[in-house]
Each structure stands twice: as C-alpha cells, then as structure tokens.
Motif scaffolding. Structure first.
Motif, PDB file in Angstrom:
ATOM      1  N   ALA A 122       0.835  -1.206   0.000  1.00  0.00           N
ATOM      2  CA  ALA A 122       0.000   0.000   0.000  1.00  0.00           C
ATOM      3  C   ALA A 122       0.869   1.255   0.000  1.00  0.00           C
ATOM      4  O   ALA A 122       0.574   2.237  -0.692  1.00  0.00           O
ATOM      5  CB  ALA A 122      -0.934  -0.012   1.206  1.00  0.00           C
ATOM      6  N   CYS A 123       1.956   1.227   0.773  1.00  0.00           N
ATOM      7  CA  CYS A 123       2.861   2.382   0.834  1.00  0.00           C
ATOM      8  C   CYS A 123       3.562   2.590  -0.508  1.00  0.00           C
ATOM      9  O   CYS A 123       3.701   3.724  -0.986  1.00  0.00           O
ATOM     10  CB  CYS A 123       3.894   2.190   1.935  1.00  0.00           C
ATOM     11  SG  CYS A 123       3.217   2.340   3.602  1.00  0.00           S
ATOM     12  N   LEU A 124       3.997   1.498  -1.135  1.00  0.00           N
ATOM     13  CA  LEU A 124       4.673   1.625  -2.426  1.00  0.00           C
ATOM     14  C   LEU A 124       3.706   2.115  -3.512  1.00  0.00           C
ATOM     15  O   LEU A 124       4.111   2.822  -4.441  1.00  0.00           O
ATOM     16  CB  LEU A 124       5.302   0.294  -2.816  1.00  0.00           C
ATOM     17  CG  LEU A 124       6.567  -0.073  -2.018  1.00  0.00           C
ATOM     18  CD1 LEU A 124       7.022  -1.491  -2.351  1.00  0.00           C
ATOM     19  CD2 LEU A 124       7.690   0.915  -2.309  1.00  0.00           C
ATOM     20  N   ASP A 125       2.436   1.750  -3.384  1.00  0.00           N
ATOM     21  CA  ASP A 125       1.432   2.289  -4.307  1.00  0.00           C
ATOM     22  C   ASP A 125       1.307   3.799  -4.141  1.00  0.00           C
ATOM     23  O   ASP A 125       1.130   4.537  -5.122  1.00  0.00           O
ATOM     24  CB  ASP A 125       0.074   1.628  -4.065  1.00  0.00           C
ATOM     25  CG  ASP A 125       0.029   0.187  -4.559  1.00  0.00           C
ATOM     26  OD1 ASP A 125       0.913  -0.194  -5.347  1.00  0.00           O
ATOM     27  OD2 ASP A 125      -0.885  -0.550  -4.127  1.00  0.00           O
ATOM     28  N   ALA A 126       1.395   4.265  -2.892  1.00  0.00           N
ATOM     29  CA  ALA A 126       1.346   5.711  -2.630  1.00  0.00           C
ATOM     30  C   ALA A 126       2.565   6.401  -3.235  1.00  0.00           C
ATOM     31  O   ALA A 126       2.455   7.491  -3.807  1.00  0.00           O
ATOM     32  CB  ALA A 126       1.284   5.962  -1.126  1.00  0.00           C
ATOM     33  N   PHE A 127       3.727   5.761  -3.126  1.00  0.00           N
ATOM     34  CA  PHE A 127       4.932   6.312  -3.768  1.00  0.00           C
ATOM     35  C   PHE A 127       4.722   6.416  -5.276  1.00  0.00           C
ATOM     36  O   PHE A 127       5.077   7.427  -5.901  1.00  0.00           O
ATOM     37  CB  PHE A 127       6.141   5.427  -3.469  1.00  0.00           C
ATOM     38  CG  PHE A 127       6.906   5.816  -2.230  1.00  0.00           C
ATOM     39  CD1 PHE A 127       8.114   6.481  -2.326  1.00  0.00           C
ATOM     40  CD2 PHE A 127       6.420   5.516  -0.971  1.00  0.00           C
ATOM     41  CE1 PHE A 127       8.829   6.840  -1.199  1.00  0.00           C
ATOM     42  CE2 PHE A 127       7.116   5.868   0.168  1.00  0.00           C
ATOM     43  CZ  PHE A 127       8.338   6.537   0.064  1.00  0.00           C
ATOM     44  N   ALA A 128       4.156   5.344  -5.860  1.00  0.00           N
ATOM     45  CA  ALA A 128       3.944   5.326  -7.311  1.00  0.00           C
ATOM     46  C   ALA A 128       2.992   6.447  -7.739  1.00  0.00           C
ATOM     47  O   ALA A 128       3.181   7.071  -8.783  1.00  0.00           O
ATOM     48  CB  ALA A 128       3.398   3.968  -7.740  1.00  0.00           C
ATOM     49  N   ALA A 129       1.964   6.694  -6.920  1.00  0.00           N
ATOM     50  CA  ALA A 129       1.005   7.753  -7.240  1.00  0.00           C
ATOM     51  C   ALA A 129       1.667   9.131  -7.235  1.00  0.00           C
ATOM     52  O   ALA A 129       1.198  10.051  -7.904  1.00  0.00           O
ATOM     53  CB  ALA A 129      -0.151   7.727  -6.238  1.00  0.00           C
ATOM     54  N   ASP A 143      -1.424  10.465   4.694  1.00  0.00           N
ATOM     55  CA  ASP A 143      -2.526  11.128   3.989  1.00  0.00           C
ATOM     56  C   ASP A 143      -2.953  10.340   2.763  1.00  0.00           C
ATOM     57  O   ASP A 143      -4.143  10.218   2.475  1.00  0.00           O
ATOM     58  CB  ASP A 143      -2.110  12.550   3.579  1.00  0.00           C
ATOM     59  CG  ASP A 143      -2.085  13.517   4.757  1.00  0.00           C
ATOM     60  OD1 ASP A 143      -2.682  13.180   5.807  1.00  0.00           O
ATOM     61  OD2 ASP A 143      -1.458  14.585   4.638  1.00  0.00           O
ATOM     62  N   HIS A 144      -2.005   9.785   2.040  1.00  0.00           N
ATOM     63  CA  HIS A 144      -2.335   8.965   0.869  1.00  0.00           C
ATOM     64  C   HIS A 144      -3.092   7.708   1.285  1.00  0.00           C
ATOM     65  O   HIS A 144      -4.080   7.325   0.654  1.00  0.00           O
ATOM     66  CB  HIS A 144      -1.051   8.571   0.136  1.00  0.00           C
ATOM     67  CG  HIS A 144      -0.646   9.538  -0.936  1.00  0.00           C
ATOM     68  ND1 HIS A 144      -1.148   9.483  -2.216  1.00  0.00           N
ATOM     69  CD2 HIS A 144       0.201  10.594  -0.910  1.00  0.00           C
ATOM     70  CE1 HIS A 144      -0.621  10.452  -2.940  1.00  0.00           C
ATOM     71  NE2 HIS A 144       0.210  11.136  -2.177  1.00  0.00           N
ATOM     72  N   LEU A 145      -2.636   7.077   2.353  1.00  0.00           N
ATOM     73  CA  LEU A 145      -3.253   5.822   2.792  1.00  0.00           C
ATOM     74  C   LEU A 145      -4.671   6.045   3.303  1.00  0.00           C
ATOM     75  O   LEU A 145      -5.492   5.119   3.258  1.00  0.00           O
ATOM     76  CB  LEU A 145      -2.397   5.178   3.887  1.00  0.00           C
ATOM     77  CG  LEU A 145      -0.992   4.737   3.436  1.00  0.00           C
ATOM     78  CD1 LEU A 145      -0.187   4.232   4.625  1.00  0.00           C
ATOM     79  CD2 LEU A 145      -1.090   3.659   2.363  1.00  0.00           C
ATOM     80  N   HIS A 146      -4.969   7.237   3.790  1.00  0.00           N
ATOM     81  CA  HIS A 146      -6.316   7.530   4.283  1.00  0.00           C
ATOM     82  C   HIS A 146      -7.377   7.326   3.204  1.00  0.00           C
ATOM     83  O   HIS A 146      -8.550   7.122   3.518  1.00  0.00           O
ATOM     84  CB  HIS A 146      -6.390   8.973   4.789  1.00  0.00           C
ATOM     85  CG  HIS A 146      -5.753   9.174   6.127  1.00  0.00           C
ATOM     86  ND1 HIS A 146      -5.486  10.422   6.660  1.00  0.00           N
ATOM     87  CD2 HIS A 146      -5.316   8.277   7.047  1.00  0.00           C
ATOM     88  CE1 HIS A 146      -4.918  10.282   7.834  1.00  0.00           C
ATOM     89  NE2 HIS A 146      -4.806   8.991   8.090  1.00  0.00           N
ATOM     90  N   GLN A 147      -6.979   7.406   1.945  1.00  0.00           N
ATOM     91  CA  GLN A 147      -7.942   7.304   0.853  1.00  0.00           C
ATOM     92  C   GLN A 147      -8.300   5.857   0.511  1.00  0.00           C
ATOM     93  O   GLN A 147      -9.221   5.614  -0.264  1.00  0.00           O
ATOM     94  CB  GLN A 147      -7.365   7.990  -0.392  1.00  0.00           C
ATOM     95  CG  GLN A 147      -6.967   9.442  -0.173  1.00  0.00           C
ATOM     96  CD  GLN A 147      -6.174  10.006  -1.338  1.00  0.00           C
ATOM     97  OE1 GLN A 147      -6.341   9.580  -2.477  1.00  0.00           O
ATOM     98  NE2 GLN A 147      -5.309  10.968  -1.065  1.00  0.00           N
ATOM     99  N   LEU A 148      -7.585   4.901   1.099  1.00  0.00           N
ATOM    100  CA  LEU A 148      -7.815   3.499   0.765  1.00  0.00           C
ATOM    101  C   LEU A 148      -8.968   2.920   1.580  1.00  0.00           C
ATOM    102  O   LEU A 148      -9.142   3.261   2.749  1.00  0.00           O
ATOM    103  CB  LEU A 148      -6.553   2.681   1.030  1.00  0.00           C
ATOM    104  CG  LEU A 148      -5.311   3.052   0.214  1.00  0.00           C
ATOM    105  CD1 LEU A 148      -4.136   2.174   0.629  1.00  0.00           C
ATOM    106  CD2 LEU A 148      -5.581   2.919  -1.274  1.00  0.00           C
ATOM    107  N   PRO A 149      -9.747   2.009   0.993  1.00  0.00           N
ATOM    108  CA  PRO A 149     -10.795   1.313   1.757  1.00  0.00           C
ATOM    109  C   PRO A 149     -10.192   0.130   2.520  1.00  0.00           C
ATOM    110  O   PRO A 149      -9.059  -0.280   2.271  1.00  0.00           O
ATOM    111  CB  PRO A 149     -11.745   0.822   0.662  1.00  0.00           C
ATOM    112  CG  PRO A 149     -10.845   0.591  -0.515  1.00  0.00           C
ATOM    113  CD  PRO A 149      -9.768   1.650  -0.438  1.00  0.00           C
TER     114      PRO A 149
END
Length: 204
Positions: A122-129, A143-149
């Motif tokens: 999940a963290c690496l996905d946030a980096f990619a975004a 903050d990025h992770l807050h958007q995940l369900p």
C-alpha cells in the motif's frame, strides 16, 4: 490489552532451554489482529445498543451517528478478516510429491497472494502515485493511505492510520521511519528503497 508473542516469559523459556525463537509471521499476526478488532467492535456495538448509563449520550441523533460509524468499521473489519482467512498458503496444496510438483510449488510461493495486500505494498502504491520519489514524509504517506478502503494489516482501517500507527505496522516488516531532508525541512519519513527491501516474498 494485546499480547504479542514471543512475550518475555517465552523469551526466558527459550533462553533457558537453548531454543531458537522463530520469527513471527506477519500474515498470521494480521489474522489474529483482525479477529481481535472484530471482537472489540462487536462488544462496542452491543454496549452501545444496550441501556447505557444515563447522560452518556444524551442526544439520540449523536448516539445513532456513533453507532453507524462503529457499524461501518465492524463491516470493514469483518470483510478484512474473511479476506485474510481466505488466502491460500503456499504449503496448502494437497497431493503430488514429485520433483515437478515441488518446482511448481516454489514458483507459486514466489507469487503468493498473501504478499499482495500488505501495508508495504500500500505504501509503495502511494509512492507510485507521487511519481516514485526517493522518499516521502510520514505525514504525506499517511494522507495517501487515508484514501484506501478496508483495513491495514487487519488492525486499523486505512482512514484511522496515524504516522505512529503506520510505523508500528511497517516495523513488522523491518521498515522504520528515519530523518529525511525535504528541501529545507528535515522530517520523519520513509525511503522507497527501504520499503522495496521490506517487501515480503511469501507470508504463508
């Protein structure tokens, strides 16, 4: 109170007996934490639905809102527990003990589904975004992770994550925050290389 294993007594027993303490499996820990979370939310719902102390929540509208919020968290926690329990481990295949079966099993193990939904991914996905920067601050990453369900490692919903909670989850994989310079500011954050190195090969 959550009991983590090995506890101090387990460490002492292993030291006296000269035994090696096996490393905790993050996937198994996630199942235990998800089950504990479901139990806690069930207890909260039962308490809130019953006759609480007078004046505890005097406003019926406020009480309904709180119960609705807890119910949503409970549904998410239940789904996450079901998902974790449904993941088939690499060693769960039945039948076949030839060399070809063993080789095929090893290939499957490297792409184990249990490794596809960790907090590290999940963290690496946030980096990619963000275009794969070399580092991200703990606050920006959270903050990025807050958007995940759903639930992070079955312990907290992504919306409930804080930098401290994120650090506790990533510590299970050996990834820890460090002081990183962002422009003229030095903040706590994570290196992308550290998270990549923490990717679990297989968590069965």
């Amino acid at each position: 109170m959550t009991t983590h294993f090995p506890a101090c007594l387990d460490d002492l027993t292993a030291a006296l007996a000269g035994l090696d303490i096996p490393q905790e499996n993050p996937h198994h820990r996630a199942i235990l934490d998800a089950h504990r979370r479901v139990q806690q939310l069930d207890a909260h719902l039962l308490t809130g639905a019953g006759d609480g102390p007078p004046g505890c929540l005097a406003d019926p509208h406020e009480q309904r809102e709180q119960l609705t919020h807890v119910l949503i968290l409970r549904l998410l926690a239940g789904y996450e527990l079901t998902r974790l329990l449904s993941i088939q481990g690499c060693g769960s295949q039945i039948g076949g003990d030839s060399e070809a079966d063993t080789a095929e099993e090893e290939v499957d193990c490297r792409s184990c589904p249990a490794a596809e939904h960790t907090i590290v991914h999940a963290c690496l996905d946030a980096f990619a975004a963000e275009g794969d920067p070399a580092a991200m601050s703990s606050a920006d990453l959270t903050d990025h992770l807050h958007q995940l369900p759903g639930m992070a490692e079955g312990r907290w919903s992504y919306a409930e994550l804080t930098p401290l909670r994120l650090a506790r989850l990533l510590a299970l994989y050996g990834a820890r925050p460090r002081n990183v310079r962002f422009g003229i500011h030095q903040l706590k954050g994570y290196l992308r290389s550290s998270l990549t190195a923490a990717l679990p090969d297989c968590s069965c």
